[in-house]
Design a protein around this motif. Structure first.
Motif, PDB file in Angstrom:
ATOM      1  N   SER A 294       0.825  -1.211   0.000  1.00  0.00           N
ATOM      2  CA  SER A 294       0.000   0.000   0.000  1.00  0.00           C
ATOM      3  C   SER A 294       0.860   1.263   0.000  1.00  0.00           C
ATOM      4  O   SER A 294       0.623   2.186   0.779  1.00  0.00           O
ATOM      5  N   GLY A 295       1.835   1.311  -0.903  1.00  0.00           N
ATOM      6  CA  GLY A 295       2.718   2.472  -0.965  1.00  0.00           C
ATOM      7  C   GLY A 295       2.311   3.476  -2.003  1.00  0.00           C
ATOM      8  O   GLY A 295       3.161   4.114  -2.632  1.00  0.00           O
ATOM      9  N   TRP A 296       1.020   3.669  -2.187  1.00  0.00           N
ATOM     10  CA  TRP A 296       0.531   4.497  -3.293  1.00  0.00           C
ATOM     11  C   TRP A 296       0.943   5.958  -3.193  1.00  0.00           C
ATOM     12  O   TRP A 296       0.900   6.675  -4.183  1.00  0.00           O
ATOM     13  N   LEU A 297       1.327   6.414  -2.004  1.00  0.00           N
ATOM     14  CA  LEU A 297       1.738   7.801  -1.826  1.00  0.00           C
ATOM     15  C   LEU A 297       3.246   7.931  -1.650  1.00  0.00           C
ATOM     16  O   LEU A 297       3.743   8.990  -1.251  1.00  0.00           O
ATOM     17  N   ASP A 298       3.967   6.877  -1.974  1.00  0.00           N
ATOM     18  CA  ASP A 298       5.416   6.809  -1.775  1.00  0.00           C
ATOM     19  C   ASP A 298       6.114   6.687  -3.125  1.00  0.00           C
ATOM     20  O   ASP A 298       5.834   5.773  -3.904  1.00  0.00           O
ATOM     21  N   VAL A 299       7.035   7.601  -3.421  1.00  0.00           N
ATOM     22  CA  VAL A 299       7.732   7.577  -4.705  1.00  0.00           C
ATOM     23  C   VAL A 299       8.502   6.284  -4.921  1.00  0.00           C
ATOM     24  O   VAL A 299       8.631   5.797  -6.054  1.00  0.00           O
ATOM     25  N   ASN A 300       8.996   5.676  -3.847  1.00  0.00           N
ATOM     26  CA  ASN A 300       9.761   4.443  -3.977  1.00  0.00           C
ATOM     27  C   ASN A 300       8.912   3.293  -4.518  1.00  0.00           C
ATOM     28  O   ASN A 300       9.430   2.384  -5.164  1.00  0.00           O
ATOM     29  N   TYR A 301       7.627   3.326  -4.244  1.00  0.00           N
ATOM     30  CA  TYR A 301       6.692   2.303  -4.727  1.00  0.00           C
ATOM     31  C   TYR A 301       6.695   2.276  -6.257  1.00  0.00           C
ATOM     32  O   TYR A 301       6.845   1.221  -6.882  1.00  0.00           O
ATOM     33  N   TYR A 302       6.544   3.450  -6.868  1.00  0.00           N
ATOM     34  CA  TYR A 302       6.480   3.533  -8.329  1.00  0.00           C
ATOM     35  C   TYR A 302       7.851   3.332  -8.964  1.00  0.00           C
ATOM     36  O   TYR A 302       7.961   2.721 -10.034  1.00  0.00           O
ATOM     37  N   GLN A 303       8.871   3.813  -8.323  1.00  0.00           N
ATOM     38  CA  GLN A 303      10.210   3.604  -8.866  1.00  0.00           C
ATOM     39  C   GLN A 303      10.586   2.127  -8.821  1.00  0.00           C
ATOM     40  O   GLN A 303      11.266   1.627  -9.723  1.00  0.00           O
ATOM     41  N   GLY A 304      10.126   1.421  -7.800  1.00  0.00           N
ATOM     42  CA  GLY A 304      10.359  -0.020  -7.743  1.00  0.00           C
ATOM     43  C   GLY A 304       9.662  -0.751  -8.876  1.00  0.00           C
ATOM     44  O   GLY A 304      10.240  -1.655  -9.501  1.00  0.00           O
ATOM     45  N   ILE A 305       8.416  -0.372  -9.179  1.00  0.00           N
ATOM     46  CA  ILE A 305       7.698  -0.972 -10.306  1.00  0.00           C
ATOM     47  C   ILE A 305       8.426  -0.662 -11.615  1.00  0.00           C
ATOM     48  O   ILE A 305       8.580  -1.533 -12.479  1.00  0.00           O
ATOM     49  N   ALA A 306       8.899   0.573 -11.768  1.00  0.00           N
ATOM     50  CA  ALA A 306       9.610   0.953 -12.986  1.00  0.00           C
ATOM     51  C   ALA A 306      10.852   0.096 -13.191  1.00  0.00           C
ATOM     52  O   ALA A 306      11.122  -0.370 -14.311  1.00  0.00           O
ATOM     53  N   ARG A 307      11.610  -0.132 -12.135  1.00  0.00           N
ATOM     54  CA  ARG A 307      12.811  -0.958 -12.250  1.00  0.00           C
ATOM     55  C   ARG A 307      12.450  -2.399 -12.623  1.00  0.00           C
ATOM     56  O   ARG A 307      13.134  -3.030 -13.435  1.00  0.00           O
ATOM     57  N   THR A 308      11.383  -2.903 -12.037  1.00  0.00           N
ATOM     58  CA  THR A 308      10.941  -4.260 -12.363  1.00  0.00           C
ATOM     59  C   THR A 308      10.579  -4.376 -13.834  1.00  0.00           C
ATOM     60  O   THR A 308      10.983  -5.316 -14.526  1.00  0.00           O
ATOM     61  N   LEU A 309       9.830  -3.404 -14.348  1.00  0.00           N
ATOM     62  CA  LEU A 309       9.386  -3.447 -15.743  1.00  0.00           C
ATOM     63  C   LEU A 309      10.560  -3.300 -16.699  1.00  0.00           C
ATOM     64  O   LEU A 309      10.614  -3.967 -17.741  1.00  0.00           O
ATOM     65  N   GLU A 310      11.506  -2.441 -16.374  1.00  0.00           N
ATOM     66  CA  GLU A 310      12.664  -2.298 -17.254  1.00  0.00           C
ATOM     67  C   GLU A 310      13.531  -3.550 -17.223  1.00  0.00           C
ATOM     68  O   GLU A 310      14.070  -3.969 -18.252  1.00  0.00           O
ATOM     69  N   HIS A 311      13.640  -4.173 -16.051  1.00  0.00           N
ATOM     70  CA  HIS A 311      14.355  -5.452 -15.976  1.00  0.00           C
ATOM     71  C   HIS A 311      13.673  -6.492 -16.861  1.00  0.00           C
ATOM     72  O   HIS A 311      14.336  -7.339 -17.471  1.00  0.00           O
ATOM     73  N   GLY A 312      12.334  -6.417 -16.944  1.00  0.00           N
ATOM     74  CA  GLY A 312      11.571  -7.327 -17.795  1.00  0.00           C
ATOM     75  C   GLY A 312      11.477  -6.884 -19.241  1.00  0.00           C
ATOM     76  O   GLY A 312      10.766  -7.525 -20.033  1.00  0.00           O
ATOM     77  N   LEU A 313      12.173  -5.782 -19.609  1.00  0.00           N
ATOM     78  CA  LEU A 313      12.259  -5.302 -20.986  1.00  0.00           C
ATOM     79  C   LEU A 313      10.916  -4.867 -21.566  1.00  0.00           C
ATOM     80  O   LEU A 313      10.687  -4.927 -22.783  1.00  0.00           O
ATOM     81  N   PHE A 314       9.997  -4.422 -20.708  1.00  0.00           N
ATOM     82  CA  PHE A 314       8.698  -3.928 -21.173  1.00  0.00           C
ATOM     83  C   PHE A 314       8.889  -2.728 -22.097  1.00  0.00           C
ATOM     84  O   PHE A 314       9.800  -1.914 -21.918  1.00  0.00           O
ATOM     85  N   ASP A 315       7.993  -2.618 -23.080  1.00  0.00           N
ATOM     86  CA  ASP A 315       7.997  -1.439 -23.943  1.00  0.00           C
ATOM     87  C   ASP A 315       7.684  -0.187 -23.140  1.00  0.00           C
ATOM     88  O   ASP A 315       8.355   0.831 -23.297  1.00  0.00           O
ATOM     89  N   MET A 316       6.631  -0.265 -22.315  1.00  0.00           N
ATOM     90  CA  MET A 316       6.222   0.955 -21.623  1.00  0.00           C
ATOM     91  C   MET A 316       5.384   0.668 -20.386  1.00  0.00           C
ATOM     92  O   MET A 316       4.756  -0.390 -20.256  1.00  0.00           O
ATOM     93  N   ALA A 317       5.417   1.660 -19.489  1.00  0.00           N
ATOM     94  CA  ALA A 317       4.486   1.736 -18.366  1.00  0.00           C
ATOM     95  C   ALA A 317       3.346   2.664 -18.777  1.00  0.00           C
ATOM     96  O   ALA A 317       3.582   3.714 -19.384  1.00  0.00           O
TER      97      ALA A 317
END
Length: 458
Positions: free
Chosen positions: A32-55
């Protein structure tokens, strides 16, 4: 259409800057880190590690009150619009910790001004070195209109007329600087060449904008345009302007029919059908064993109160479903809202004989069908849709955040790579590179606008 073995699919991540699914945020593994910048940055790192086109961030500009004329159900159950941060701000934070991941934000043509929007997305494109995308929506809810000092929403066709002109102005603003206008010659001195920065002097029905933009032309030429209109007018709008379509279907047959229709619409406008990428929304639920995945789906499904799902569906359809008994079936409705969502739930209701209670639980969870199981099982389903002409890739929604994305990257991405269905490394640096889209030349938008004018004249 059957694809060649050499073609690879695209992956986008549908992220909610808030609790998202009404059952998902209650799941024990959800954070429940919806108000925490680290929450979204963690998702971004996960997606880039997975080579996703985009968030991809959807957005909503009100706490919905369409269900029983109250926002109680939205707030109580943590449904669709109970909490939503501004996606452009969130994406700026995600851009700071990634180098390749595309960054897509939703902005409405009904409430914003072209200059403000053109500047925001040009800024994001520069700061991310060419990774920005704009999900164009026209908006349809009176609850949103009232937050922008508008008493009543613009009628559907008029909203698209405004959107057409809105895009023309935005493209002109992005083109108001030629590609080499920023000289940065300290000796002369010449910061920017005045001969290469132009007023646009646009005067139209909806907008009068002089320009130029005070941001140079974006690295991608134009940020990628994403669109999700499912009505006939929305499909026509997407065929004209979109690089990517985000869509939702309840079955393979309806997805393939939509795919074929949209590629044909694009071709009629003189565009290469390959220049439009169609990404249906899916919510895979994967685990190490089939039994474990099924159990997770059961737990998540049971965490959804039917009213939470119906409240969200009421918003999407712009119809108050709270006035119908839960044990009745979905009535035939003339939908003023998102027709694509109605077609989806109409298909499911008729096929599976759902009551509104059933539909509310399903709409709030969507963990159904062939995408619940092991990585091999889920990959089979994705491959079938891709190979048989129902998708160019997928908009992956997580059953719960951020763990759903982590499971997908850990389990499914390697399986797709083993099948040569997905990249093993990024082949470029910009979002257009990832999608296989050319960088538009200065003034390229005029080709799409002129096709619309020619067809209307005909």
């Amino acid at each position: 259409m059957t694809r060649s073995k050499s073609e690879q699919l695209h992956l986008a991540a549908f992220i909610t800057a808030g609790p998202g699914r009404p059952g998902g945020w209650r799941y024990p593994s959800s954070e429940s880190g919806w108000l925490d910048v680290n929450y979204y940055q963690g998702i971004a790192r996960t997606l880039e590690h997975g080579l996703f086109d985009m968030a991809f961030f959807a957005d909503i500009l009100a706490v919905p009150d369409r269900f029983q004329d109250s926002n109680d159900s939205q707030l109580r159950y943590g449904a669709l619009g109970s909490l939503r941060l501004d996606p452009l701000v969130v994406l700026s934070a995600m851009a700071a910790v990634t180098q390749r991941l595309g960054l897509t934000a939703t902005r409405s043509t009904s409430y914003y001004e072209p200059f403000d929007l053109a500047r925001s997305f040009a800024t994001l494109d520069h700061l991310s070195a060419g990774r920005a995308a704009w999900n164009v929506v026209t908006s349809f809810q009176d609850a949103e209109a009232r937050n922008f000092s508008i008493r009543q929403q613009i009628p559907r066709n008029r909203r698209y007329e405004r959107a057409d002109e809105f895009l023309e102005v935005v493209f002109q603003l992005w083109d108001s600087w030629e590609d080499d206008a920023l000289a940065l010659d300290r000796k002369t001195p010449l910061f920017a060449d005045p001969a290469k920065v132009h007023h646009i002097d646009h005067q139209g029905e909806w907008f009068n904008v002089r320009g130029p933009l005070n941001v140079p032309r974006p690295p991608q030429g134009y940020p990628v345009i994403v669109q999700a209109g499912a009505s006939d007018r929305g499909r026509d709008f997407a065929a004209q302007w979109a690089d990517v379509i985000f869509v939702s279907h309840d079955s393979f047959d309806s997805a393939r029919a939509f795919y074929s229709e949209m590629k044909a619409r694009v071709a009629k406008r003189g565009r290469d059908p390959a220049s439009l990428k169609i990404l249906p929304a899916v919510t895979p639920l994967v685990a190490e064993t089939h039994a474990l995945a099924v159990e997770k789906a059961r737990v998540l499904h049971d965490l959804v109160d039917p009213v939470a799902g119906l409240s969200t569906l009421s918003y999407h359809l712009d119809v108050d479903l709270g006035k119908y008994p839960l044990d009745a079936s979905l009535p035939d409705i003339d939908v003023p809202g998102v027709k694509g969502h109605y077609d989806e739930v109409r298909e499911a209701t008729d096929r599976d004989k759902l009551t509104l209670r059933d539909l509310g639980r399903r709409y709030g969870s969507r963990y159904e069908g062939d995408l619940v199981g092991t990585a091999e099982h889920v990959a089979d389903g994705l491959e079938h849709w891709f190979r048989e002409g129902a998708a160019d890739g997928f908009m992956i929604s997580a059953p719960y955040q951020p763990g759903g994305f982590e499971d997908f990257v850990r389990l499914i991405v390697p399986e797709l790579q083993n099948r040569k269905l997905f990249r093993s490394e990024y082949g470029g640096t910009t979002l257009r590179d990832h999608l296989g889209l050319e960088r538009p030349a200065h003034g390229a938008w005029r080709e799409r606008a002129s096709v619309k004018i020619d067809q209307e004249a005909a």
